[in-house]
Design an enzyme around this catalytic site. Structure first.
Site, PDB file in Angstrom:
ATOM      1  N   TYR A 466      36.100  36.117  31.760  1.00 35.00           N
ATOM      2  CA  TYR A 466      36.382  37.555  31.819  1.00 35.00           C
ATOM      3  C   TYR A 466      35.293  38.352  31.099  1.00 35.00           C
ATOM      4  CZ  TYR A 466      38.995  41.922  31.803  1.00 35.00           C
ATOM      5  OH  TYR A 466      39.377  43.224  32.001  1.00 35.00           O
ATOM      6  N   SER A 546      38.747  41.574  38.198  1.00 33.35           N
ATOM      7  CA  SER A 546      38.613  42.882  37.576  1.00 33.35           C
ATOM      8  C   SER A 546      37.253  42.959  36.872  1.00 33.35           C
ATOM      9  CB  SER A 546      39.786  43.138  36.625  1.00 33.35           C
ATOM     10  OG  SER A 546      39.868  44.487  36.258  1.00 33.35           O
ATOM     11  N   ASP A 630      45.191  48.780  45.429  1.00 27.37           N
ATOM     12  CA  ASP A 630      44.701  48.704  44.052  1.00 27.37           C
ATOM     13  C   ASP A 630      44.218  50.087  43.634  1.00 27.37           C
ATOM     14  OD1 ASP A 630      43.529  48.181  41.611  1.00 27.37           O
ATOM     15  OD2 ASP A 630      42.568  46.329  42.271  1.00 27.37           O
ATOM     16  N   HIS A 665      46.491  45.714  41.888  1.00 26.97           N
ATOM     17  CA  HIS A 665      45.528  45.039  41.023  1.00 26.97           C
ATOM     18  C   HIS A 665      45.974  43.628  40.643  1.00 26.97           C
ATOM     19  CE1 HIS A 665      41.882  45.268  38.716  1.00 26.97           C
ATOM     20  NE2 HIS A 665      42.488  44.964  37.589  1.00 26.97           N
TER      21      HIS A 665
END
Length: 698
Positions: A466, A546, A630, A665
């Site tokens: 991430y 993301s 999203d 999302h």
């Protein structure tokens, strides 16, 4: 539409996708002209975009349905997913509540029981819609537990509705509150609750900018149009994120005010005194600071102000500014995430991303270290002041999550619930390594796989990370990852800079004009796995969602040779325009914006995935995934990136985009859709690693 075909030398499957038209859209940044040929895909409501989505989904499905073991993967995912999952219990009023999923239910069901009575279904989100796309968000009970306010999301949207019901009769007692976004629900006594929202945007609610968050108070029995505006209604009070919290004793209202995802101001209002003003605790956003709890007028705060790894301080509400703070639990070398439990503070520390928990009195005296079930992640601590039993969740990468009880008076930890699952954890192992990034920084990585793994460079490997927003990736079990590892796959998770694993300094080292550190850390993780023969470029897949989707997009454009497969999910991929959509401007602490300065613009453009796709390069086999609803990272990011890759791809590797309809999302996505998605992702990945049959069937 005209189609572009893509055929591998080894594969029989043709990948065909529509050619995306280009338009003459140009933006000028500090005198530099930047073309944006797929700008038209930002209009999520246009018939052209809708037709493009239909055509791309058809092309993707036509490819995926030919993968010979797609259905086998789906079947195994369904089999393994089909076990009972139970959440830790919590007490509200006369009842004990808990979440439970029988196995393949799209949404968890809330059960409750009174005393030693039999459990009953209290609220079943699976009845909200036929297809499971309406999901449950926050649950918030009045102080006596007699009234519940809960939010729902339709199609995965961040815009929520709030429903109010009588917990005894289960009857809805008021009209539904609407147009609520990024909000908690915090009760004042049993009279009403505070919530946050934005004015409904003009134009598309899926992509239009929202940046002035307001706090309202809803008094029970009154219509929403009479709700009291508490804060955020003037230009001086403008913040992108404004959250309200009432202390457990109903004495104080606390407002956290932010213009970005890091840093906040903090205000306090004494609710015991009518018409009392807001008092500033912190008048700047140079730290992340929250009130943990209070004892009368004594406030207990967690903060990273002058303490990057966080500490706990105390101060009197009558004079609460930082110069009056007194350290209670000082900063250590490990990152602190505290919770209150009964009459104690539980200090949760991350030691190289592994949980360690210490129990303190409210005078700062250490009571004991809590004996956890093993090495992994303990979470979910927190109980009311009159409770001495706390429940927590424990997991790691190969151990399904289990629930435990903690007696805070004795320190005794007991097993409360263990899952029964068709997965033998004892066949798998995790180990942590530290590798060196490009600039010499040591970065930890957890590597999980079947015991007895041969280091022959041929193991299919999923590298997941991430690297942003102070978010920490700690060990946790995933059914999907279990299926991957059953196929002989390796699952590797590096803790990149930009995350929160080592506090604010680690986070800041991966922000703005240091963002490249994050990509370098990720690339170095892949190189470590290859150098040490865990895998090779032909068997390496990179995945992230993301901000992690940005990570994958940047990595595949900078080092397309590193991996065979790239899997960017709901990614932030247009770094010059991200801040112009929905809540994107709030991410500027991590990214900076193209409007800040010429230097910042140039830095962003240099790694922006949409802008770094080049001609005459063979990119890895890429499956972009997003949701058409999203409204956090708008799907235009993924649309434009996929169009650019498809137009420029050289060689034999397919570039596809999978666009989930009626999905956002990720939160609240039905189990059925999740299983379908993972079957497609794993099938695409293994097929493009040239596995004609599943690895464990050889």
């Amino acid at each position: 539409m005209a189609c572009k075909q893509n055929e591998s030398k080894k594969h029989k499957i043709l990948a065909s996708y529509p050619e995306s038209k280009k338009v003459d859209s140009v933006d000028t940044y500090f005198g530099v002209k930047v073309k944006d040929p797929y700008r038209w895909l930002e209009d999520d409501r246009s018939p052209e975009t809708e037709a493009w989505v239909v055509a791309e989904n058809k092309a993707t499905n036509d490819y995926l349905k030919q993968i010979p073991y797609r259905d086998t993967l789906k079947q195994r995912l369904s089999e393994l997913w089909n076990y009972e999952k139970v959440g830790a219990p919590f007490i509200e009023g006369d009842y004990t509540y808990f979440y439970k999923n029988d196995g393949l239910q799209n949404q968890h069901v809330i059960y409750r029981k009174k005393g030693d009575g039999a459990p009953e279904i209290f609220l079943d989100p699976n009845t909200f819609s036929m297809d499971g796309t309406v999901s449950l968000g926050a649950l918030s009970f009045s102080k006596n537990g007699e009234i519940l306010a809960y939010s729902i999301s339709e199609g995965g949207s961040d815009w929520r509705k709030v429903i109010i019901m009588d917990t005894e009769t289960k009857e809805i007692t008021e009209d539904t509150l609407v147009d609520i976004k990024f909000s908690g629900l915090s009760w004042f006594k049993n009279e009403g609750f505070y919530y946050s929202s934005y004015d409904k945007p003009k134009g598309s609610e899926l992509s239009a900018k929202t940046d002035q968050h307001k706090v309202y108070y809803h008094k029970l029995g009154t219509p929403q149009n009479e709700d009291t505006l508490i804060y955020g209604g003037t230009p001086e009070e403008k913040h992108r994120y404004t959250t309200a919290h009432v202390t457990e004793d109903d004495k104080y209202l606390l407002l956290s005010l932010s213009i970005s995802t890091s840093g906040n101001k903090l205000l306090l209002k004494d609710l015991s005194k009518p018409n009392s003003p807001f008092v500033s605790i912190l008048d700047h956003d140079n730290s992340d600071t929250q009130v943990l709890t209070n004892q009368g007028s004594k406030l207990f705060l967690e903060t990273n102000l002058d303490a990057p790894n966080k500490k706990i301080v105390t101060v009197d509400a009558s004079n609460p500014t930082p110069e009056n703070w007194v350290d209670l639990i000082p900063e250590t070398e490990q990152v602190l995430s505290p919770a209150t439990s009964g009459n104690y503070i539980l200090a949760h520390y991350m030691v190289d991303a592994i949980s360690k928990v210490k129990q303190y009195n409210f005078d700062g005296t250490l009571v004991r270290e809590i004996k956890l079930p093993g090495l992994g992640t303990a979470s979910g601590f927190g109980s009311k002041k009159d409770e001495n039993i706390d429940y927590f969740h424990f997991t790691n990468y190969y151990t399904p999550g289990s629930n435990y009880s903690l007696n805070t008076e004795t320190g005794e930890v007991k097993s409360y619930w263990q899952p029964s699952i068709d997965f033998n954890s004892s066949d798998y192992e995790s180990h942590q390594v530290f590798y060196t990034s490009k600039d010499g920084t040591k970065v930890p990585m957890m590597i999980t796989h079947k015991k007895g793994l041969k280091l022959n460079g041929k193991n299919p490997t999923m590298l997941y990370a991430y690297g942003g927003f102070n978010i920490s990736l700690t060990p946790s079990f995933s059914i999907a990852n279990a299926v991957w590892m059953e196929q002989g796959g390796i699952y590797a998770v590096p803790n990149l800079r930009g995350g929160g694993e080592y506090g604010k300094a680690w986070h800041d080292a991966g922000t703005k004009m240091q963002k490249q550190n994050v990509f370098d850390d990720f690339i170095a993780a892949g190189e470590y796995l290859i150098k040490n023969n865990y895998t090779s470029s032909e068997f390496l897949a990179v995945r992230g969602g993301s901000n992690g989707g940005l990570l994958v997009g940047a990595t595949l454009t900078q080092r397309p040779d590193l991996m065979r497969v790239a899997l960017p999910a709901v990614g932030v991929l247009d770094m010059l325009r991200y801040h112009t959509f929905t809540s994107g401007a709030g991410w500027a602490y991590d990214y900076g914006t193209s409007e800040d300065s010429k230097a910042m613009f140039e830095y962003l453009k240099a790694y922006s995935p949409v802008h770094q796709v080049k001609q005459d390069i063979q990119y890895p086999a890429t499956l972009v995934t997003t949701g058409d609803h999203d409204d956090r990272v708008v799907p235009a990011h993924s649309f434009k990136f996929a169009a650019a890759l498809q137009a420029n791809q050289t060689g034999n590797h397919p570039v596809l985009i999978r666009i989930e309809t009626d999905a956002g999302h990720g939160a609240g996505t039905p189990v059925s859709k999740i299983i379908d998605q993972y079957a497609d992702i794993f099938g695409f990945t293994l097929y493009n690693m040239d596995f004609e049959t599943l690895p464990n069937s050889n």
